[in-house]
Design a protein around this motif. Sequence first.
Motif, PDB file in Angstrom:
ATOM      1  N   PHE A   1       3.327 -22.567 -53.485  1.00  0.00           N
ATOM      2  CA  PHE A   1       4.391 -23.292 -54.227  1.00  0.00           C
ATOM      3  C   PHE A   1       4.511 -23.061 -55.537  1.00  0.00           C
ATOM      4  CE2 PHE A   1       2.897 -25.760 -50.444  1.00  0.00           C
ATOM      5  CZ  PHE A   1       4.125 -25.792 -49.596  1.00  0.00           C
ATOM      6  N   ILE A   2       5.626 -22.858 -56.092  1.00  0.00           N
ATOM      7  CA  ILE A   2       5.691 -22.561 -57.358  1.00  0.00           C
ATOM      8  C   ILE A   2       5.373 -23.721 -58.652  1.00  0.00           C
ATOM      9  CG2 ILE A   2       8.331 -22.841 -57.585  1.00  0.00           C
ATOM     10  CD1 ILE A   2       6.159 -19.896 -59.162  1.00  0.00           C
ATOM     11  N   THR A   3       5.668 -24.974 -57.952  1.00  0.00           N
ATOM     12  CA  THR A   3       5.136 -26.079 -58.731  1.00  0.00           C
ATOM     13  C   THR A   3       4.665 -26.973 -57.826  1.00  0.00           C
ATOM     14  OG1 THR A   3       7.430 -27.099 -58.566  1.00  0.00           O
ATOM     15  CG2 THR A   3       7.086 -25.495 -60.337  1.00  0.00           C
ATOM     16  N   ALA A   4       4.119 -28.144 -58.453  1.00  0.00           N
ATOM     17  CA  ALA A   4       3.484 -29.278 -57.480  1.00  0.00           C
ATOM     18  C   ALA A   4       4.679 -29.884 -56.941  1.00  0.00           C
ATOM     19  CB  ALA A   4       2.587 -30.161 -58.495  1.00  0.00           C
ATOM     20  N   TYR A   5       5.875 -30.173 -57.483  1.00  0.00           N
ATOM     21  CA  TYR A   5       6.869 -30.806 -57.061  1.00  0.00           C
ATOM     22  C   TYR A   5       7.687 -29.962 -55.974  1.00  0.00           C
ATOM     23  CZ  TYR A   5      11.397 -33.096 -56.693  1.00  0.00           C
ATOM     24  OH  TYR A   5      12.419 -33.921 -56.481  1.00  0.00           O
ATOM     25  N   ALA A   6       7.495 -28.741 -55.839  1.00  0.00           N
ATOM     26  CA  ALA A   6       7.966 -28.016 -54.654  1.00  0.00           C
ATOM     27  C   ALA A   6       7.401 -28.271 -53.287  1.00  0.00           C
ATOM     28  CB  ALA A   6       7.781 -26.571 -54.991  1.00  0.00           C
ATOM     29  N   GLN A   7       6.124 -28.786 -53.126  1.00  0.00           N
ATOM     30  CA  GLN A   7       5.328 -29.022 -52.088  1.00  0.00           C
ATOM     31  C   GLN A   7       5.859 -30.116 -51.304  1.00  0.00           C
ATOM     32  OE1 GLN A   7       3.122 -31.589 -51.432  1.00  0.00           O
ATOM     33  NE2 GLN A   7       3.576 -32.365 -53.603  1.00  0.00           N
ATOM     34  N   ASN A   8       6.793 -31.223 -52.053  1.00  0.00           N
ATOM     35  CA  ASN A   8       7.359 -32.516 -51.485  1.00  0.00           C
ATOM     36  C   ASN A   8       8.218 -32.289 -50.280  1.00  0.00           C
ATOM     37  OD1 ASN A   8       6.087 -34.293 -53.302  1.00  0.00           O
ATOM     38  ND2 ASN A   8       7.541 -33.531 -54.948  1.00  0.00           N
ATOM     39  N   GLU A   9       8.873 -31.111 -50.174  1.00  0.00           N
ATOM     40  CA  GLU A   9       9.801 -31.065 -49.125  1.00  0.00           C
ATOM     41  C   GLU A   9      10.410 -29.730 -48.972  1.00  0.00           C
ATOM     42  OE1 GLU A   9      13.583 -31.736 -47.305  1.00  0.00           O
ATOM     43  OE2 GLU A   9      13.603 -31.369 -49.236  1.00  0.00           O
ATOM     44  N   HIS A  10      10.689 -29.226 -48.112  1.00  0.00           N
ATOM     45  CA  HIS A  10      11.037 -27.910 -47.755  1.00  0.00           C
ATOM     46  C   HIS A  10      12.071 -27.335 -48.720  1.00  0.00           C
ATOM     47  CE1 HIS A  10      13.799 -29.334 -44.624  1.00  0.00           C
ATOM     48  NE2 HIS A  10      14.227 -28.347 -44.746  1.00  0.00           N
ATOM     49  N   ARG A  11      13.254 -28.255 -48.862  1.00  0.00           N
ATOM     50  CA  ARG A  11      14.462 -28.152 -49.624  1.00  0.00           C
ATOM     51  C   ARG A  11      14.046 -27.759 -51.061  1.00  0.00           C
ATOM     52  NH1 ARG A  11      18.090 -32.359 -46.406  1.00  0.00           N
ATOM     53  NH2 ARG A  11      16.280 -33.473 -47.031  1.00  0.00           N
ATOM     54  N   GLU A  12      13.396 -28.843 -51.412  1.00  0.00           N
ATOM     55  CA  GLU A  12      12.774 -28.741 -52.699  1.00  0.00           C
ATOM     56  C   GLU A  12      11.890 -27.642 -53.194  1.00  0.00           C
ATOM     57  OE1 GLU A  12      13.793 -30.563 -55.035  1.00  0.00           O
ATOM     58  OE2 GLU A  12      14.839 -32.274 -53.892  1.00  0.00           O
ATOM     59  N   ASP A  13      11.219 -26.994 -52.069  1.00  0.00           N
ATOM     60  CA  ASP A  13      10.476 -25.712 -52.400  1.00  0.00           C
ATOM     61  C   ASP A  13      11.435 -24.462 -52.837  1.00  0.00           C
ATOM     62  OD1 ASP A  13       8.331 -23.951 -52.465  1.00  0.00           O
ATOM     63  OD2 ASP A  13       8.391 -23.769 -50.085  1.00  0.00           O
ATOM     64  N   PHE A  14      12.444 -24.540 -51.919  1.00  0.00           N
ATOM     65  CA  PHE A  14      13.566 -23.545 -52.297  1.00  0.00           C
ATOM     66  C   PHE A  14      14.493 -23.738 -53.621  1.00  0.00           C
ATOM     67  CE2 PHE A  14      12.450 -22.693 -47.929  1.00  0.00           C
ATOM     68  CZ  PHE A  14      12.130 -21.202 -47.844  1.00  0.00           C
ATOM     69  N   ALA A  15      14.553 -24.848 -53.895  1.00  0.00           N
ATOM     70  CA  ALA A  15      15.224 -25.358 -55.112  1.00  0.00           C
ATOM     71  C   ALA A  15      14.439 -25.155 -56.396  1.00  0.00           C
ATOM     72  CB  ALA A  15      15.866 -26.733 -54.967  1.00  0.00           C
ATOM     73  N   GLU A  16      13.081 -25.364 -56.262  1.00  0.00           N
ATOM     74  CA  GLU A  16      12.233 -25.214 -57.184  1.00  0.00           C
ATOM     75  C   GLU A  16      12.080 -23.623 -57.623  1.00  0.00           C
ATOM     76  OE1 GLU A  16       9.806 -27.281 -59.569  1.00  0.00           O
ATOM     77  OE2 GLU A  16      11.708 -27.843 -59.092  1.00  0.00           O
ATOM     78  N   LEU A  17      11.994 -22.974 -56.565  1.00  0.00           N
ATOM     79  CA  LEU A  17      11.844 -21.303 -56.569  1.00  0.00           C
ATOM     80  C   LEU A  17      12.984 -20.982 -57.483  1.00  0.00           C
ATOM     81  CD1 LEU A  17      10.940 -20.285 -52.929  1.00  0.00           C
ATOM     82  CD2 LEU A  17       9.440 -19.898 -55.085  1.00  0.00           C
ATOM     83  N   VAL A  18      14.287 -21.445 -57.302  1.00  0.00           N
ATOM     84  CA  VAL A  18      15.503 -20.721 -57.907  1.00  0.00           C
ATOM     85  C   VAL A  18      15.468 -21.430 -59.346  1.00  0.00           C
ATOM     86  CG1 VAL A  18      18.002 -20.905 -57.941  1.00  0.00           C
ATOM     87  CG2 VAL A  18      16.953 -20.633 -55.805  1.00  0.00           C
TER      88      VAL A  18
END
Length: 115
Positions: free
Chosen positions: A14-31
Amino acid sequence: RDFDTDQYWRGRGFITAYAQNEHREDFAELVSEYITHDAAWWEAQLKAAHDETAEVRKKDPNAAFGDVLITSKMDIVKEYMETAWGIALDDLRDILLRRFDDVTLGRVDLNTVEL
């Protein structure tokens, strides 16, 4: 171990700790992380993710490297953005970073939003 740190989660893909909260957040954080930082920063994050996987692999020797997982997800994001929206994320990042510089270096008059 602090589960709220980027270092902990990068090694897990996961690119950030926040990204691991939920799959949509994972992709949003990547972008968001990708387009708001330069290529050197991104490469440093991937290297850190690779290095931080050592902790994960102590418990699970078969665990995938964090950088491989992040890169795989980013490939999906880039393909989706290009195919669905006609947006090349590398081009978007270049434009966004240039515009950040325009504002922070005073090349844009924020009263009129003109160059």
